[in-house]
Design an enzyme around this catalytic site. Structure first.
Site, mmCIF file in Angstrom:
data_model
loop_
_atom_site.group_PDB
_atom_site.id
_atom_site.type_symbol
_atom_site.label_atom_id
_atom_site.label_comp_id
_atom_site.label_asym_id
_atom_site.label_seq_id
_atom_site.Cartn_x
_atom_site.Cartn_y
_atom_site.Cartn_z
ATOM 1 N N ASP A 42 -6.536 -6.587 4.418
ATOM 2 C CA ASP A 42 -6.005 -5.229 4.397
ATOM 3 C C ASP A 42 -5.846 -4.656 5.806
ATOM 4 O O ASP A 42 -6.821 -4.343 6.473
ATOM 5 C CB ASP A 42 -6.964 -4.335 3.583
ATOM 6 C CG ASP A 42 -6.333 -3.001 3.266
ATOM 7 O OD1 ASP A 42 -7.048 -2.131 2.730
ATOM 8 O OD2 ASP A 42 -5.131 -2.815 3.567
ATOM 9 N N GLY A 43 -4.577 -4.558 6.242
ATOM 10 C CA GLY A 43 -4.306 -3.868 7.500
ATOM 11 C C GLY A 43 -3.540 -4.716 8.486
ATOM 12 O O GLY A 43 -3.957 -5.830 8.800
ATOM 13 N N ASP A 47 -4.624 3.602 -1.634
ATOM 14 C CA ASP A 47 -5.638 3.928 -0.615
ATOM 15 C C ASP A 47 -6.174 5.340 -0.795
ATOM 16 O O ASP A 47 -5.487 6.314 -0.484
ATOM 17 C CB ASP A 47 -5.028 3.791 0.787
ATOM 18 C CG ASP A 47 -4.932 2.346 1.217
ATOM 19 O OD1 ASP A 47 -3.867 1.939 1.719
ATOM 20 O OD2 ASP A 47 -5.929 1.605 1.049
ATOM 21 N N MET A 68 -11.965 4.537 0.109
ATOM 22 C CA MET A 68 -12.541 4.790 1.423
ATOM 23 C C MET A 68 -13.217 6.154 1.349
ATOM 24 O O MET A 68 -12.734 7.154 1.922
ATOM 25 C CB MET A 68 -11.447 4.734 2.501
ATOM 26 C CG MET A 68 -10.976 3.307 2.743
ATOM 27 S SD MET A 68 -9.350 3.187 3.525
ATOM 28 C CE MET A 68 -8.328 3.356 2.056
ATOM 29 N N GLY A 81 1.374 -2.154 4.082
ATOM 30 C CA GLY A 81 1.896 -0.801 3.932
ATOM 31 C C GLY A 81 3.159 -0.622 4.769
ATOM 32 O O GLY A 81 4.272 -0.704 4.259
ATOM 33 N N SER A 82 2.981 -0.463 6.070
ATOM 34 C CA SER A 82 4.133 -0.162 6.945
ATOM 35 C C SER A 82 5.142 -1.300 6.954
ATOM 36 O O SER A 82 6.350 -1.058 7.007
ATOM 37 C CB SER A 82 3.663 0.158 8.365
ATOM 38 O OG SER A 82 2.691 -0.770 8.774
ATOM 39 N N HIS A 100 -1.406 -1.329 -4.109
ATOM 40 C CA HIS A 100 -2.650 -0.982 -3.417
ATOM 41 C C HIS A 100 -2.672 0.516 -3.171
ATOM 42 O O HIS A 100 -1.759 1.070 -2.548
ATOM 43 C CB HIS A 100 -2.714 -1.749 -2.091
ATOM 44 C CG HIS A 100 -4.001 -1.617 -1.343
ATOM 45 N ND1 HIS A 100 -5.148 -2.301 -1.674
ATOM 46 C CD2 HIS A 100 -4.308 -0.861 -0.256
ATOM 47 C CE1 HIS A 100 -6.111 -1.993 -0.816
ATOM 48 N NE2 HIS A 100 -5.628 -1.126 0.058
ATOM 49 N N GLY A 131 -2.426 3.857 8.226
ATOM 50 C CA GLY A 131 -1.525 2.718 8.198
ATOM 51 C C GLY A 131 -0.904 2.509 9.566
ATOM 52 O O GLY A 131 -1.116 3.304 10.486
ATOM 53 N N SER A 167 0.839 -1.194 0.000
ATOM 54 C CA SER A 167 0.000 0.000 0.000
ATOM 55 C C SER A 167 0.877 1.247 0.000
ATOM 56 O O SER A 167 1.709 1.424 0.903
ATOM 57 C CB SER A 167 -0.884 0.041 1.251
ATOM 58 O OG SER A 167 -1.363 1.378 1.430
ATOM 59 N N MET A 177 -11.113 -6.064 5.848
ATOM 60 C CA MET A 177 -10.311 -5.135 6.627
ATOM 61 C C MET A 177 -9.912 -5.781 7.948
ATOM 62 O O MET A 177 -10.773 -6.318 8.667
ATOM 63 C CB MET A 177 -11.090 -3.846 6.907
ATOM 64 C CG MET A 177 -11.477 -3.029 5.681
ATOM 65 S SD MET A 177 -10.088 -2.496 4.669
ATOM 66 C CE MET A 177 -9.169 -1.485 5.842
ATOM 67 N N MET A 221 -8.707 8.211 0.318
ATOM 68 C CA MET A 221 -9.466 8.593 1.515
ATOM 69 C C MET A 221 -9.996 10.014 1.335
ATOM 70 O O MET A 221 -9.268 10.897 0.861
ATOM 71 C CB MET A 221 -8.566 8.533 2.750
ATOM 72 C CG MET A 221 -7.984 7.145 2.996
ATOM 73 S SD MET A 221 -6.944 7.132 4.476
ATOM 74 C CE MET A 221 -6.333 5.447 4.401
ATOM 75 N N HIS A 243 -8.449 1.230 -3.593
ATOM 76 C CA HIS A 243 -9.314 1.013 -2.427
ATOM 77 C C HIS A 243 -9.982 2.341 -2.083
ATOM 78 O O HIS A 243 -9.331 3.243 -1.555
ATOM 79 C CB HIS A 243 -8.449 0.496 -1.271
ATOM 80 C CG HIS A 243 -9.203 0.282 0.006
ATOM 81 N ND1 HIS A 243 -8.549 0.043 1.194
ATOM 82 C CD2 HIS A 243 -10.524 0.261 0.291
ATOM 83 C CE1 HIS A 243 -9.438 -0.113 2.158
ATOM 84 N NE2 HIS A 243 -10.651 0.010 1.637
HETATM 85 C C1 DX5 Z 1 -6.138 1.501 5.899
HETATM 86 C C2 DX5 Z 1 -5.753 1.092 4.490
HETATM 87 C C3 DX5 Z 1 -4.719 0.004 4.483
HETATM 88 C C4 DX5 Z 1 -3.400 0.446 5.137
HETATM 89 C C5 DX5 Z 1 -2.508 -0.748 5.400
HETATM 90 O O1 DX5 Z 1 -7.313 2.279 5.877
HETATM 91 O O2 DX5 Z 1 -6.885 0.647 3.777
HETATM 92 O O3 DX5 Z 1 -4.464 -0.396 3.132
HETATM 93 O O4 DX5 Z 1 -2.730 1.349 4.277
HETATM 94 O O5 DX5 Z 1 -1.368 -0.264 6.066
HETATM 95 P P1 DX5 Z 1 -0.611 -1.211 7.112
HETATM 96 O O6 DX5 Z 1 -0.136 -2.405 6.312
HETATM 97 O O7 DX5 Z 1 0.515 -0.348 7.614
HETATM 98 O O8 DX5 Z 1 -1.612 -1.596 8.169
HETATM 99 ZN ZN ZN Z 2 -6.431 -0.251 1.812
#
Ligand code: DX5
Ligand code: ZN
Length: 217
Positions: free
Chosen positions: A173-174, A36, A69, A195-196, A34, A145, A9, A138, A38, A67
């Site tokens: 995801d997450g 994200d 959101m 992501g992280s 991916h 993240g 992500s 989720m 928002m 994705h």
């Molecule tokens: C959160 C996002 C995820 C997030 C994942 O709302 O939809 O995709 O970026 O990040 P990590 O892997 O750091 O939890």
């Molecule tokens: Zn996401």
């Protein structure tokens, strides 16, 4: 055994270098990117829109997994499809007409995904199976993240049974790390968003830390 796909992500990437970051993670074996999106309304964070997705597109060789959101979703579907999204995922919780939203996504030629927050059950999914290419489970509450993993193993196992032989990907995801990823793989996931764990607080242009993390996952 089924090959698990990894979808880094870019929420955790260097926002000033998305092109280089996407190329670096793909060079290190990422399957999907991916993205994200928002809107500061569906979630209390704002990232980017179709223009950024279009700018990233030429730097992504593989699947651009968008994705959303955001709420409402429908007015923006066309824009993300035009920006080059291969998969457009809307949230079950984003409004009362998710069936129509998935139809609208499919009508653009993009693949249709449905994201379920941790508190959302599977009951709505059973009426949407013919409109779905992906279900995003989720394992954090959306918006940020680096959050702690919420174990959704039971939901994933029940979703896998509900999907049966249909060609629908289960995406997690997450909170994916080398410790939590195997849990979700065993429960039946096909794609893991990370992501992280992949970007680890900054750019992955230096592949070393990324390479370690991605292979571990
Ligand atoms: C959160 C996002 C995820 C997030 C994942 O709302 O939809 O995709 O970026 O990040 P990590 O892997 O750091 O939890
Ligand atoms: Zn996401």
């Amino acid at each position: 055994s089924r090959a698990i796909k990894i979808a880094p992500s870019i929420l955790a990437a260097d926002f000033a270098n998305f092109g280089a970051e996407c190329r670096a993670v793909e060079d290190q074996g990422a399957d999907w990117i991916h993205v994200d999106v928002m809107d500061g309304h569906f979630v209390t964070n704002i990232t980017f829109g179709p223009a950024t997705c279009a700018a990233i597109r030429p730097h992504v060789r593989g699947v651009m997994d968008v994705h959303l959101m955001i709420a409402p979703v429908d007015p923006y579907i066309e824009g993300f499809a035009k920006a080059g999204a291969d998969i457009i995922t809307a949230h079950m919780e984003a409004g009362p007409h998710v069936h129509r939203t998935l139809q609208a996504i499919r009508a653009t030629g993009a693949k249709a995904g449905l994201a379920l927050n941790p508190g959302t059950g599977l009951d709505g999914v059973e009426n949407l199976l013919d409109l779905l290419d992906l279900v995003c489970v989720m394992t954090v509450n959306p918006g940020f993240g680096g959050q702690a993993f919420i174990d959704m193993s039971d939901k994933v196992r029940r979703l896998r049974a509900l999907i049966g032989p249909r060609p629908i990907h289960i995406e997690i995801d997450g909170g994916m790390t080398p410790d939590t990823a195997p849990l979700m793989a065993r429960a039946g996931a096909d794609v893991l968003v990370a992501g992280s764990a992949v970007f680890k607080g900054g750019s992955v242009v230096d592949p070393t830390p990324y390479g370690t993390n991605i292979r571990a996952i």
